[in-house]
Motif scaffolding. Sequence first.
Motif, short mmCIF file in Angstrom:
data_model
loop_
_atom_site.label_atom_id
_atom_site.label_comp_id
_atom_site.label_asym_id
_atom_site.label_seq_id
_atom_site.Cartn_x
_atom_site.Cartn_y
_atom_site.Cartn_z
N ASN A 149 0.80 -1.22 0.00
CA ASN A 149 0.00 0.00 0.00
C ASN A 149 0.83 1.27 0.00
OD1 ASN A 149 -2.68 -1.03 -0.02
ND2 ASN A 149 -2.48 -1.57 2.13
N HIS A 150 2.08 1.19 0.44
CA HIS A 150 2.83 2.44 0.65
C HIS A 150 4.22 2.41 0.05
CE1 HIS A 150 5.39 5.28 2.98
NE2 HIS A 150 4.33 6.04 2.86
N PHE A 151 4.67 1.35 -0.53
CA PHE A 151 6.04 1.26 -1.01
C PHE A 151 6.32 2.40 -2.01
CE2 PHE A 151 9.55 -0.38 -3.56
CZ PHE A 151 10.40 -0.85 -2.56
N PRO A 152 7.39 3.18 -1.80
CA PRO A 152 7.67 4.33 -2.69
C PRO A 152 8.23 3.89 -4.04
CG PRO A 152 9.39 4.17 -1.03
CD PRO A 152 8.35 3.11 -0.68
N LEU A 153 7.41 3.19 -4.81
CA LEU A 153 7.87 2.62 -6.08
C LEU A 153 8.18 3.72 -7.10
CD1 LEU A 153 8.34 0.05 -7.75
CD2 LEU A 153 5.92 0.12 -8.37
N PHE A 154 7.24 4.65 -7.27
CA PHE A 154 7.43 5.73 -8.25
C PHE A 154 8.60 6.62 -7.84
CE2 PHE A 154 6.28 9.87 -10.13
CZ PHE A 154 6.21 9.49 -11.46
N ALA A 155 8.69 6.93 -6.55
CA ALA A 155 9.80 7.77 -6.08
C ALA A 155 11.13 7.05 -6.25
CB ALA A 155 9.58 8.15 -4.62
N LEU A 156 11.15 5.74 -6.03
CA LEU A 156 12.39 4.99 -6.19
C LEU A 156 12.82 4.95 -7.65
CD1 LEU A 156 14.33 3.33 -4.39
CD2 LEU A 156 13.07 1.30 -5.06
N MET A 157 11.85 4.85 -8.56
CA MET A 157 12.17 4.89 -9.99
C MET A 157 12.76 6.25 -10.37
SD MET A 157 10.93 6.16 -13.11
CE MET A 157 9.21 6.50 -12.77
N LEU A 158 12.15 7.33 -9.86
CA LEU A 158 12.67 8.66 -10.14
C LEU A 158 14.05 8.86 -9.53
CD1 LEU A 158 9.54 10.94 -9.64
CD2 LEU A 158 10.56 10.18 -11.77
N ARG A 159 14.30 8.22 -8.40
CA ARG A 159 15.60 8.36 -7.73
C ARG A 159 16.73 7.87 -8.62
NH1 ARG A 159 19.96 8.52 -5.90
NH2 ARG A 159 20.62 8.63 -3.73
N PHE A 160 16.50 6.82 -9.40
CA PHE A 160 17.54 6.28 -10.28
C PHE A 160 17.44 6.85 -11.69
CE2 PHE A 160 17.00 3.01 -7.00
CZ PHE A 160 18.32 2.86 -6.58
N LYS A 161 16.25 7.28 -12.11
CA LYS A 161 16.10 7.82 -13.45
C LYS A 161 16.50 9.28 -13.52
CE LYS A 161 12.63 8.71 -17.01
NZ LYS A 161 11.19 8.64 -17.36
N ASP A 162 15.97 10.10 -12.63
CA ASP A 162 16.24 11.54 -12.62
C ASP A 162 16.21 12.00 -11.17
OD1 ASP A 162 16.63 14.16 -13.15
OD2 ASP A 162 14.79 14.48 -14.30
N SER A 163 17.36 11.94 -10.51
CA SER A 163 17.42 12.25 -9.08
C SER A 163 17.16 13.71 -8.78
CB SER A 163 18.78 11.83 -8.52
OG SER A 163 19.83 12.54 -9.17
N ARG A 164 17.24 14.58 -9.78
CA ARG A 164 17.01 16.00 -9.53
C ARG A 164 15.54 16.30 -9.31
NH1 ARG A 164 20.17 19.67 -13.76
NH2 ARG A 164 19.63 21.20 -12.17
N ARG A 165 14.67 15.35 -9.56
CA ARG A 165 13.25 15.53 -9.25
C ARG A 165 12.95 15.21 -7.80
NH1 ARG A 165 9.68 12.84 -13.98
NH2 ARG A 165 8.06 13.72 -12.63
#
Length: 706
Positions: free
Chosen positions: A558-574
Amino acid sequence: MVAANGLLRIFWPSDSPRSKLGGTILGWRNSDLDIFVVSVLQDVEPRRVEDALRVGTLVRGSPHPLSQLLQLCGHSTIQVLGSLNLELTRDHRDPSWVSAYTNGTSLFPSFRGPFARTPAIQVILFDRPFPARMQYMSLLPMSLALGDKILSSDNEPSKFGLDEDAQTESFRKRKLIDKIALHTVVKHSPTSKDLLLPSILNQINCSFEVAQLLTKNAPLLRTREKRSLSVGERVFESAATLWDYFFDVVWHLMTTWCYPLLFRGFVIGLVGHRVIAEVILRVLEWRLHADSLALKDVLATAQQVDIRLQQFCYWPIQYLLLRKRKDEWESITERHPEYIRFYNSLWLVANDVIIGIAIGSYIIDNAEWVAFQINIILTEWTIDGLRDMLEWLTDAPAGFKLNNELAVFLGALFVWVIDRWKECVGSLRPYLPRVIYFIGFSSFAGATMPISLFSDLLSVLTVHIYCFYTASARIFHWQLTIIVSLFHLFRGKKHNVLRNRIDSCDYDLDQLLLGTILFTLLSFLLPTIIVFYLTFTSARMGIIFLKAALDTLLACLNHFPLFALMLRFKDSRRLPGGICFELQDTPSAILRPTVPPAFPPCSYIVLKSVPLSLRAMFDQYFQLGYRLRKHYLSPSVVYCLSTGQFVPPLHRKSLYSLQYSMLPARRASIKEVWRRLTATSPASVRDSISVPNATLLHRRHRPRTQ
């Protein structure tokens, strides 16, 4: 003060031109010795740029009011700050302008300050965040949780998320931190440069769009040759104009008749679903009285339904908030965290449904086999296995000599209850495949539904173990309390209930004799009680840990930061987690131009955005682990187990506070949802844009060919 140290600080974008062409430097002057460069317009004279800024030529065609960005940056206008690769006479330059020089090879420009004797210059280079990709810089780490559930004050704790112990511990730590801050030996007050840093970060975030607007209008300042259109260009323009007229007619029909009807029908359907969700939520949150538990606090399935319905109620509000980004500049970063929370929630629900469909398909296709396996496991572990354990305890377990009469009595009592429970379960066994079918069909709503249903099913099918644990714990606690009281009797003491202390007391011989007999009797019976108590306590703790594991799995789904984790490796400046300054190698970085003036010493610093750390992204999981460890592995739990006191499972509100962290503490009402959905968007009524020179630029649906 900023000007006290005489250090000229220049913020310079790293993507500025490096050629030897002359140009004009534009930006803002935050103070006499603090300059922020927004853009460099090449092949344009500074005085001409000043005139263009005054009449608004450089800010034409702005998609939104430029005052929004200027207000965010703390200024009212854009200023000319100096020149690039130009040697201007005193009559053609302002005394406060700076002069920059590049040679096309070095990454670092050289500067000459506005004053005759500038002690030193500090150049801070930064990479512009790209607003279209929602990149930005921030002093504080981005919060993936909503900020409306923070503890408001020391006397008014939030009722959402934490239990009373966690709130008390949080208050204690806050007060301790405040006391430590009072005992600081040296406390440096922030300087003016430190206070300017938040405003400078806003200027960095807005610099891309401002520079893009200035660069787009820069050709208007250069000399252009006028010529008439050729015959081919006139024919092409006429054809394009006819196509634009047809497109405008079709677009008008769609936006005037079709779109409003479809949109109103969609809004009515959405509000209808919202009414049904509100009714179900009221049922799940209903309490008999203020201190009683709601249905969602008892059943994991009800809690999961409550989470999904609250997400459904919040998604329209989130979408409307994100739609407002189209009416504002992309450099305004207030809604960027909401964007990540919204799509992270959608991703989790989509993945939950995909996994649930796979699990549900397997369960439905193999319902009979799954029901058979569950029946075997529950029978062997909770009925037959427990019965065999009780029979083993009644006959000298592991060679220990117990009281045979008491062991046989307790064993027979518990076995009788197990037999009655086995009959009840046996009568329900034919319905187990249907229950498995229902669980399988519920999996199409997400994998969290069968997990929560299995958690509730586990609680129901092991209720007899809970009763055994409660009874044995109560008997052990009573017997241990009596033994302690009799031990005080031997010492001539007694427990004063009113003052909660041990006082001296004179006992008669009959009282001492009776106390000795009872103490001896209970002491010899205690090992038998302890054996049964440890057996049921171990079984109960195993069930609690299994349910805690299931609740933790629900929290991950229910809460795993999946989208944020993807952004962390794809574009960390977001995902900004702060900023850092890196001092460059000054001797090798200094540019040595061939121009006659002498340059003051210059240091170069690179300003970088620090991405959000993985520790901060999973901070809620660390808090959940801390709560589990504090509740089940604390000295108080060991003391309760040692004395036979009841050890309740961790409150469901503490476990599920992690999953509610991305939801508001108060959901929007049906009236508010209707009002927001039916409100007219500002983008639909704004058909013209005003620029500083009082010229109206009408918005076109399609750009026309010139």
